[in-house]
Scaffold this motif. Structure first.
Motif, PDB file in Angstrom:
ATOM      1  N   PRO A  58       0.841  -1.202   0.000  1.00  0.00           N
ATOM      2  CA  PRO A  58       0.000   0.000   0.000  1.00  0.00           C
ATOM      3  C   PRO A  58       0.875   1.252   0.000  1.00  0.00           C
ATOM      4  O   PRO A  58       2.105   1.157  -0.037  1.00  0.00           O
ATOM      5  CB  PRO A  58      -0.765  -0.145   1.319  1.00  0.00           C
ATOM      6  CG  PRO A  58       0.202  -0.868   2.220  1.00  0.00           C
ATOM      7  CD  PRO A  58       1.061  -1.746   1.334  1.00  0.00           C
ATOM      8  N   ASN A  59       0.254   2.408   0.033  1.00  0.00           N
ATOM      9  CA  ASN A  59       1.020   3.640   0.208  1.00  0.00           C
ATOM     10  C   ASN A  59       0.309   4.580   1.172  1.00  0.00           C
ATOM     11  O   ASN A  59      -0.846   4.361   1.547  1.00  0.00           O
ATOM     12  CB  ASN A  59       1.340   4.314  -1.135  1.00  0.00           C
ATOM     13  CG  ASN A  59       0.120   4.689  -1.942  1.00  0.00           C
ATOM     14  OD1 ASN A  59      -0.992   4.717  -1.442  1.00  0.00           O
ATOM     15  ND2 ASN A  59       0.326   4.991  -3.212  1.00  0.00           N
ATOM     16  N   GLY A 112      -5.451   5.665  -0.903  1.00  0.00           N
ATOM     17  CA  GLY A 112      -4.295   4.842  -1.157  1.00  0.00           C
ATOM     18  C   GLY A 112      -4.416   4.007  -2.420  1.00  0.00           C
ATOM     19  O   GLY A 112      -5.491   3.866  -3.005  1.00  0.00           O
ATOM     20  N   PHE A 113      -3.273   3.464  -2.826  1.00  0.00           N
ATOM     21  CA  PHE A 113      -3.238   2.526  -3.938  1.00  0.00           C
ATOM     22  C   PHE A 113      -2.419   1.328  -3.483  1.00  0.00           C
ATOM     23  O   PHE A 113      -1.263   1.482  -3.073  1.00  0.00           O
ATOM     24  CB  PHE A 113      -2.616   3.139  -5.190  1.00  0.00           C
ATOM     25  CG  PHE A 113      -2.809   2.292  -6.419  1.00  0.00           C
ATOM     26  CD1 PHE A 113      -3.916   2.472  -7.231  1.00  0.00           C
ATOM     27  CD2 PHE A 113      -1.901   1.299  -6.745  1.00  0.00           C
ATOM     28  CE1 PHE A 113      -4.114   1.683  -8.358  1.00  0.00           C
ATOM     29  CE2 PHE A 113      -2.075   0.503  -7.872  1.00  0.00           C
ATOM     30  CZ  PHE A 113      -3.194   0.695  -8.675  1.00  0.00           C
ATOM     31  N   THR A 127      -8.800   1.086   2.270  1.00  0.00           N
ATOM     32  CA  THR A 127      -8.060   2.349   2.322  1.00  0.00           C
ATOM     33  C   THR A 127      -7.867   2.982   0.949  1.00  0.00           C
ATOM     34  O   THR A 127      -7.104   3.931   0.804  1.00  0.00           O
ATOM     35  CB  THR A 127      -6.672   2.136   2.963  1.00  0.00           C
ATOM     36  OG1 THR A 127      -5.967   1.128   2.220  1.00  0.00           O
ATOM     37  CG2 THR A 127      -6.801   1.702   4.407  1.00  0.00           C
ATOM     38  N   GLY A 128      -8.550   2.472  -0.063  1.00  0.00           N
ATOM     39  CA  GLY A 128      -8.422   3.047  -1.396  1.00  0.00           C
ATOM     40  C   GLY A 128      -8.512   1.998  -2.486  1.00  0.00           C
ATOM     41  O   GLY A 128      -9.136   0.951  -2.307  1.00  0.00           O
ATOM     42  N   GLU A 129      -7.857   2.264  -3.594  1.00  0.00           N
ATOM     43  CA  GLU A 129      -7.918   1.379  -4.756  1.00  0.00           C
ATOM     44  C   GLU A 129      -6.953   0.208  -4.587  1.00  0.00           C
ATOM     45  O   GLU A 129      -5.893   0.342  -3.979  1.00  0.00           O
ATOM     46  CB  GLU A 129      -7.548   2.181  -6.013  1.00  0.00           C
ATOM     47  CG  GLU A 129      -7.761   1.442  -7.320  1.00  0.00           C
ATOM     48  CD  GLU A 129      -7.503   2.306  -8.539  1.00  0.00           C
ATOM     49  OE1 GLU A 129      -7.450   1.757  -9.660  1.00  0.00           O
ATOM     50  OE2 GLU A 129      -7.351   3.537  -8.362  1.00  0.00           O
ATOM     51  N   GLY A 133       6.824   4.125  -2.606  1.00  0.00           N
ATOM     52  CA  GLY A 133       7.626   5.303  -2.303  1.00  0.00           C
ATOM     53  C   GLY A 133       7.170   6.554  -3.003  1.00  0.00           C
ATOM     54  O   GLY A 133       7.639   7.654  -2.676  1.00  0.00           O
ATOM     55  N   GLY A 134       6.245   6.436  -3.940  1.00  0.00           N
ATOM     56  CA  GLY A 134       5.803   7.566  -4.749  1.00  0.00           C
ATOM     57  C   GLY A 134       5.373   8.798  -3.977  1.00  0.00           C
ATOM     58  O   GLY A 134       5.729   9.925  -4.372  1.00  0.00           O
TER      59      GLY A 134
END
Length: 266
Positions: free
Chosen positions: A116-117, A125-126, A150-152, A171-172
């Protein structure tokens, strides 16, 4: 709210673990135990334990979520191997492979690796996930629900893709925050007051991300849309693209992060 999730065991509740827990709470949190010697809480609806030895003998989680640091895995995973016969282990530890985890949990353990991020904290999040052979359809569906809170979420069929995924989307956010940081600094250097520089940089990055998410056009076209011929943006991009410095640095950065993810495999 009616409980919609089965019993869960969350190992580690730092920023990412906490974000996931908050997302699960919105889905309807069932019986949930957190094991984290350093967590401060409070964690409404969940029980916080400091040591794995405190987990009640009769507790039977449907999923064990591994949100601890990769370096702690060798000491942590064997403490929960007793759940391997029934639970799916969902790991968000960077670099740690299925083979590594099954070596500590037992051959054939049901393991899902995911990356995740941090936008997960605001449900933006992705997450990219990989299900090892032996993970049942029901276990994968549960992992999809937990990670998607938490997102996609996207699934890949090749585990090795998680290393570049870690470099790009994992890390994006740090790279995007660096851009905002540098825009703010440059604005101040041009005489813009610090408060205004910060607002401009943050709003520009956040608004551009929202436009990118909402647009059917790709990023390259959106960039061209902003770049008037012989205008100010074209002049700035000429500096950034000089001798392909910026593109090359981004490629080298992602390659370095991918290599580090592979080094963490252990």
């Amino acid at each position: 709210m009616t409980d919609t999730l089965p019993p869960l065991l969350l190992i580690g509740c730092g920023k990412m673990g906490g974000a996931m827990l908050a997302g699960w709470r919105e889905r309807g949190l069932g019986e949930t135990i957190i094991v984290d010697p350093f967590a401060t809480g409070p964690f409404p609806g969940a029980t916080l334990l400091r040591d794995a030895a405190e987990i009640p003998a009769g507790f039977a989680p449907a999923a064990v979520i591994l949100a601890t640091k990769p370096q702690e895995a060798p000491a942590t995973l064997p403490l929960h191997a007793r759940f391997a016969g029934s639970a799916v282990f969902v790991s968000i530890m960077a670099g740690k492979t299925v083979a590594f985890m099954q070596g500590l949990l037992g051959a054939g353990s049901a393991v899902v690796r995911a990356m995740p991020n941090t936008p997960a904290a605001v449900r933006q999040g992705f997450t990219v996930a990989y299900a090892a052979p032996g993970v049942s359809a029901a276990q994968r569906a549960l992992a999809d629900t937990l990670l998607g809170a938490t997102g996609e979420i996207a699934w890949v069929e090749e585990e090795g893709l998680l290393d570049p995924v870690t470099a790009v989307s994992g890390g994006g956010p740090a790279y995007v925050f660096l851009l905002a940081e540098l825009l703010e600094r440059a604005a101040v250097e041009q005489g813009i007051p610090a408060d205004l520089a910060r607002r401009m940089a943050r709003s520009t990055v956040a608004g551009s991300g929202a436009l990118l998410a909402a647009s059917a056009e790709d990023a390259a076209q959106l960039r061209k849309n902003v770049t008037s011929p012989k205008g100010t943006t074209e002049r700035a991009l000429a500096v950034l693209m000089e001798e392909k410095a910026w593109p090359d640095h981004i490629s080298r950065a992602i390659a370095a992060a991918t290599a580090r993810s592979r080094e963490l495999a252990g």
